[in-house]
Scaffold this active site. Structure first.
Site, short mmCIF file in Angstrom:
data_model
loop_
_atom_site.label_atom_id
_atom_site.label_comp_id
_atom_site.label_asym_id
_atom_site.label_seq_id
_atom_site.Cartn_x
_atom_site.Cartn_y
_atom_site.Cartn_z
N SER A 133 0.80 -1.22 0.00
CA SER A 133 0.00 0.00 0.00
C SER A 133 0.83 1.28 0.00
CB SER A 133 -0.95 0.02 1.20
OG SER A 133 -1.83 -1.05 1.16
N HIS A 185 0.48 4.32 4.97
CA HIS A 185 -0.17 4.98 3.84
C HIS A 185 0.25 6.44 3.73
CE1 HIS A 185 -3.66 1.86 4.24
NE2 HIS A 185 -2.52 1.32 3.85
#
Length: 264
Positions: A133, A185
């Site tokens: 991610s 993230h």
């Protein structure tokens, strides 16, 4: 009617290879019953010299939902490979995917260090992060700057304006998947903006090859040093500098005899 999948794969060779690699690693993890703690990145393991985990954590996924979500987003972001006329293209995609893997992993560790040592939040000492991610969020961010009018398609039916996708996805995943790594993230987003705004630049084939070479060296040496894998053919001798005061400075790289979770 859209193009056959075979032709789309040929048009996105780097993205297709990355998705294939992550999928194969996921199958291997499931078959061997490997847990996130064996491949994930955490502050404690980094201190113990497990630097190889920056690489393994990025390409490892524990759950099929985690894998599908990341690979679906990555497939949509593969449009970067078609944008050679905008200074992007396959080469750019490969070069800066390497940068995103390394820099976002390093930035996560820096965040952990500040939170643990400055703010005394011991929780982050044992948090283990896995998943691609960081890179996915990095490419979302780069595309939102380079081509803000495009769309991000997820699962074939959910479409998000790419200009808002990084922060929309950041909030969405934090709500829907509480164990998702907010810091991971966010690190991908920060590195993505650093690349798109030119703060990190200058990558070409030469520097990419040099970077990959050093990654391989550090990966192998840290694997042996941490005792995670025994390379019988690799012997690293300890070196002591007798000119230094006291006991001297010893550089020692030897194999050890014994050797909270976030999904990114």
């Amino acid at each position: 009617m859209g193009k056959p999948l075979f032709y789309e794969i040929l048009e996105k060779p780097a993205t297709s290879c990355t998705i294939g690699l992550c999928t194969l690693i996921w199958f291997y993890i499931q078959k061997k019953n490997i847990g996130y703690s064996h491949v994930g990145l955490s502050y404690e393991t980094a201190l113990e010299g497990h630097h190889w985990r920056i690489i393994t954590s990025a390409f490892s996924h524990i759950s099929v939902v985690h894998l599908v979500f990341n690979m679906s987003a990555l497939w949509s972001l593969g449009v970067v490979e078609h944008l050679g006329h905008m200074g992007l293209g396959v080469g750019y995609y490969l070069h800066y995917s390497i940068v995103l893997v390394i820099c976002s992993g390093f930035l996560v560790l820096v965040c952990y260090h500040v939170l643990i040592n400055r703010f005394k939040i011991e929780y982050f000492r044992r948090v283990t992060a896995v998943g691609y991610s960081c890179v996915v969020f990095g490419w979302m961010t780069i595309l939102s700057v380079k081509q803000p009018w495009s769309k991000l398609n997820l699962f074939g039916f959910l479409s998000l304006p790419i200009s808002f996708a990084p922060f929309e996805s950041l909030i969405f995943t934090s709500i829907i998947v509480p164990q998702a790594s907010f810091l991971g993230h966010l690190s991908g987003i920060i590195v993505g903006y650093s690349i798109s705004w030119g703060l990190i630049h200058g990558m070409n084939d030469y520097w990419a090859v040099c970077m990959v070479g050093w990654i391989v060296v550090v990966f192998v040496v840290s694997l042996k040093q941490s005792g995670a894998y025994d390379f019988g053919w690799l012997k690293i001798e300890s070196v002591t500098d007798p000119t230094l005061p006291g006991t001297g400075r010893m550089l020692q790289m030897t194999s050890l005899l014994d050797g909270g979770d976030d999904i990114v």
